[in-house]
Design a protein around this motif. Structure first.
Motif, PDB file in Angstrom:
ATOM      1  N   GLU A   1      -1.181  -8.475   2.493  1.00 25.09           N
ATOM      2  CA  GLU A   1      -0.136  -7.989   3.394  1.00 25.09           C
ATOM      3  C   GLU A   1      -0.594  -7.998   4.852  1.00 25.09           C
ATOM      4  OE1 GLU A   1       2.705  -4.303   2.826  1.00 25.09           O
ATOM      5  OE2 GLU A   1       0.924  -3.694   3.940  1.00 25.09           O
ATOM      6  N   LYS A   2      -1.834  -7.582   5.094  1.00 26.14           N
ATOM      7  CA  LYS A   2      -2.338  -7.485   6.472  1.00 26.14           C
ATOM      8  C   LYS A   2      -2.470  -8.863   7.123  1.00 26.14           C
ATOM      9  CE  LYS A   2      -7.212  -7.284   4.958  1.00 26.14           C
ATOM     10  NZ  LYS A   2      -7.627  -8.562   5.513  1.00 26.14           N
TER      11      LYS A   2
ATOM     12  N   ALA B   1       1.442  -9.869   7.919  1.00 24.80           N
ATOM     13  CA  ALA B   1       2.306  -8.710   8.181  1.00 24.80           C
ATOM     14  C   ALA B   1       3.563  -9.094   8.952  1.00 24.80           C
ATOM     15  CB  ALA B   1       1.513  -7.647   8.941  1.00 24.80           C
TER      16      ALA B   1
ATOM     17  N   TYR C   1       6.031 -11.016   6.745  1.00 24.66           N
ATOM     18  CA  TYR C   1       6.684 -10.070   5.835  1.00 24.66           C
ATOM     19  C   TYR C   1       7.767  -9.290   6.583  1.00 24.66           C
ATOM     20  CZ  TYR C   1       3.795 -10.300   1.580  1.00 24.66           C
ATOM     21  OH  TYR C   1       3.195 -10.680   0.394  1.00 24.66           O
ATOM     22  N   GLN C   2       7.421  -8.808   7.789  1.00 25.68           N
ATOM     23  CA  GLN C   2       8.354  -7.985   8.558  1.00 25.68           C
ATOM     24  C   GLN C   2       9.635  -8.756   8.892  1.00 25.68           C
ATOM     25  OE1 GLN C   2       8.680  -8.141  12.444  1.00 25.68           O
ATOM     26  NE2 GLN C   2      10.472  -6.893  11.992  1.00 25.68           N
TER      27      GLN C   2
ATOM     28  N   SER D   1      10.574  -2.932   6.880  1.00 26.97           N
ATOM     29  CA  SER D   1      10.279  -3.600   8.138  1.00 26.97           C
ATOM     30  C   SER D   1       9.694  -2.602   9.145  1.00 26.97           C
ATOM     31  CB  SER D   1      11.553  -4.231   8.707  1.00 26.97           C
ATOM     32  OG  SER D   1      11.303  -4.803   9.971  1.00 26.97           O
TER      33      SER D   1
ATOM     34  N   LEU E   1       6.049  -1.634   8.259  1.00 25.21           N
ATOM     35  CA  LEU E   1       5.065  -2.652   8.652  1.00 25.21           C
ATOM     36  C   LEU E   1       4.821  -2.647  10.162  1.00 25.21           C
ATOM     37  CD1 LEU E   1       6.001  -5.750   6.455  1.00 25.21           C
ATOM     38  CD2 LEU E   1       3.952  -4.359   6.284  1.00 25.21           C
TER      39      LEU E   1
ATOM     40  N   LYS F   1       2.590   0.362  10.767  1.00 22.34           N
ATOM     41  CA  LYS F   1       1.293   0.255  10.100  1.00 22.34           C
ATOM     42  C   LYS F   1       0.378  -0.746  10.799  1.00 22.34           C
ATOM     43  CE  LYS F   1      -0.622  -0.624   5.478  1.00 22.34           C
ATOM     44  NZ  LYS F   1      -0.270  -0.973   4.070  1.00 22.34           N
ATOM     45  N   TYR F   2       0.934  -1.889  11.218  1.00 23.35           N
ATOM     46  CA  TYR F   2       0.108  -2.946  11.805  1.00 23.35           C
ATOM     47  C   TYR F   2       0.358  -3.124  13.309  1.00 23.35           C
ATOM     48  CZ  TYR F   2      -0.848  -4.041   6.939  1.00 23.35           C
ATOM     49  OH  TYR F   2      -1.234  -3.959   5.615  1.00 23.35           O
TER      50      TYR F   2
ATOM     51  N   ILE G   1       2.912  -4.068  15.103  1.00 21.63           N
ATOM     52  CA  ILE G   1       3.502  -5.370  15.441  1.00 21.63           C
ATOM     53  C   ILE G   1       4.195  -5.236  16.794  1.00 21.63           C
ATOM     54  CG2 ILE G   1       5.188  -7.117  14.753  1.00 21.63           C
ATOM     55  CD1 ILE G   1       4.587  -6.317  11.836  1.00 21.63           C
TER      56      ILE G   1
END
Length: 492
Positions: A189-190, A193, A196-197, A223, A226, A229-230, A232
């Protein structure tokens, strides 16, 4: 004549070497360095420097006649032109790429070219052509492996979902969006990311359009999760889609908050196109809901100003790109003119070689025909003599057994020509049955090709066996193998 022919071939190669110089490692590195710079500009969203750098790489590749560099830089230029909205020029660039050897031999390059072509057709609303090209690309992607295959599928599915969205075919759009999600599962996932988003965002919008608000909320929450979490940095659609979702639910104040949050994030990211879209969405929202006329007017004005500014900028970019393309065409024309004399010389040399080869071939064929006629007459004479010795029926039967590779061939041959078999055994008491059969066929004047055909082996294998028997039976190297075998029988 052969010497003249070889001389002309060497002349042709010499002419080719003057017309087509060898690409040095330094030239390759220079082209690859420019392509790496172009990639960095693309990642930063700097379209004009991206196209300009790719054109520099193409010019250098043309000067060095670096085929791979021509194909790669050409694909970058085509992609940039399509992004700039210059679809006709982009498609022409793709046509040029397809003439390179690198394109013809590299499946990944063919796949990328089809993706760019499909994208151009989609932007031109040629949806059926876009679908056809993108499905052709899927056939090529199957032949790729590893990360190249996964990423190629990802972009292919993404563009297919966009085309089906334009066509209003939500079932097909959903299918290819979900395929994007399944395709991403090979990554942690990382590591993917942002991809995925984007997919979660698109699925959220899809389910809002379908009226399935629960599923829409589920994907939009993923969405947002993510994004947090990351961390973005650029988020263009999630908050806007949440605004649309709450509007359809009837939660207008909540919807307004999401629309305003979407605009704020686009400002923070510096996305002017995103800001323009948010101004449009906010103006439409406040007008259709009647919540705030002042905000309606404010966002209408903001949209008009930014839209006019962006259109002026786009026109300037397009003008600059067209100027660069015109310069590129002029340089290509100059290169073609400079090579015309060399090409003419090569064509003349090829013509001379073709004529010389034709004359040599005619004479060579005449000699071969004469040799074959002599061999045929000799074989007919030998067969006639052998037939007279043992009778026509027995001889024909012997030939049929040889042609069918029948084990009884040697038995009948030994009955008809016992002296020949005795002579061979006298030379080599340990001679094998297979060697006796081989010598018997040579005695009957079968050619190397005939023996290979009747014994189901290659011509090369027959030649090797002849050489071994020459050494074993001490047959002189200048003696014809078949003639020597018949001569052995005559001595006996």
């Amino acid at each position: 004549m052969k010497k003249q022919f070889l001389f002309l071939i060497l002349l042709l190669f010499a002419l080719k070497s003057t017309a087509k110089s060898t690409v040095s490692d330094q030239q390759k590195q220079a082209v690859e360095s420019l392509l790496a710079q172009a990639k960095e500009f693309a990642k930063a969203g700097k379209l004009l420097p991206y196209i300009e750098t790719a054109i520099k790489a193409l010019n250098l590749a043309n000067e060095a006649n670096y085929d791979e560099g021509k194909a790669k830089s050409g694909s970058y230029i085509a992609e940039g032109l399509v992004t700039a909205g210059l679809f006709k020029e982009g498609l022409k660039q793709l046509d040029r790429i397809e003439t390179t050897d690198y394109y013809k031999n590299e499946i990944f390059m063919q796949s990328q070219a089809l993706l760019i072509r499909g994208r151009a057709y989609g932007e031109l609303n040629l949806n059926q052509q876009a679908l056809r090209v993108l499905r052709l690309q899927q056939g090529l992607i199957k032949k790729l492996t590893g990360e190249q295959q996964v990423k190629s599928y990802q972009f292919n599915y993404e563009h297919l979902s966009v085309v089906f969205q334009r066509m209003g075919q939500l079932d097909s759009m959903q299918k290819y969006t979900e395929l994007q999600l399944a395709n991403l599962k090979v990554f942690q996932e990382k590591d993917a990311a942002m991809r995925y988003q984007i997919v979660y965002e698109n699925l959220g919008k899809l389910y809002v359009d379908r009226g399935d608000f629960a599923k829409a909320q589920q994907y939009l929450d993923k969405s947002l999760e993510l994004m947090k979490k990351y961390k973005i940095p650029v988020v263009l659609n999630t908050y806007g889609t949440l605004g649309l979702l709450e509007k359809k639910r009837g939660n207008l104040k909540k919807a307004a908050a999401f629309y305003e949050e979407s605009l704020a994030r686009k400002r923070a990211a510096g996305s002017r196109i995103g800001m323009k879209n948010s101004y449009r969405a906010l103006a439409d929202f406040y007008r259709t809901t009647g919540l705030d006329k002042a905000k309606t007017d404010h966002y209408e004005m903001a949209f008009s100003r930014l839209n006019d500014s962006l259109e002026n900028e786009n026109r300037a970019v397009v003008d600059q790109v067209l100027s660069m393309i015109l310069k590129l065409k002029d340089q290509e024309s100059d290169t073609k003119v400079s090579k015309s004399v060399t090409v003419s010389v090569i064509i003349l040399a090829v013509l001379i070689i073709a004529i010389a080869f034709f004359v040599w071939r005619v004479r060579h064929n005449r000699r071969l025909l004469g040799q074959k006629e002599e061999e045929l007459q000799e074989t007919e004479t030998i067969n006639r003599e052998l037939t007279e010795q043992i009778g026509e029926n027995k001889f024909n039967n012997l030939i049929d057994l040889a042609k069918s590779n029948n084990p009884e061939f040697l038995t009948l041959f030994a009955e008809l020509y016992p002296q020949f078999i005795q002579a061979l055994k006298a030379l080599d008491p340990n001679i094998r049955t297979t060697e006796l059969e081989f010598c018997a066929m040579a005695f009957l004047n079968f050619s190397t090709k005939n023996i290979a055909e009747y014994t189901f082996v290659t011509v090369r294998a027959v030649q090797v066996r002849k050489n071994r028997l020459r050494k074993k039976l001490e047959i002189p190297s200048d003696a014809d193998f078949n003639t020597w075998m018949r001569g052995l029988a005559e001595k006996v």
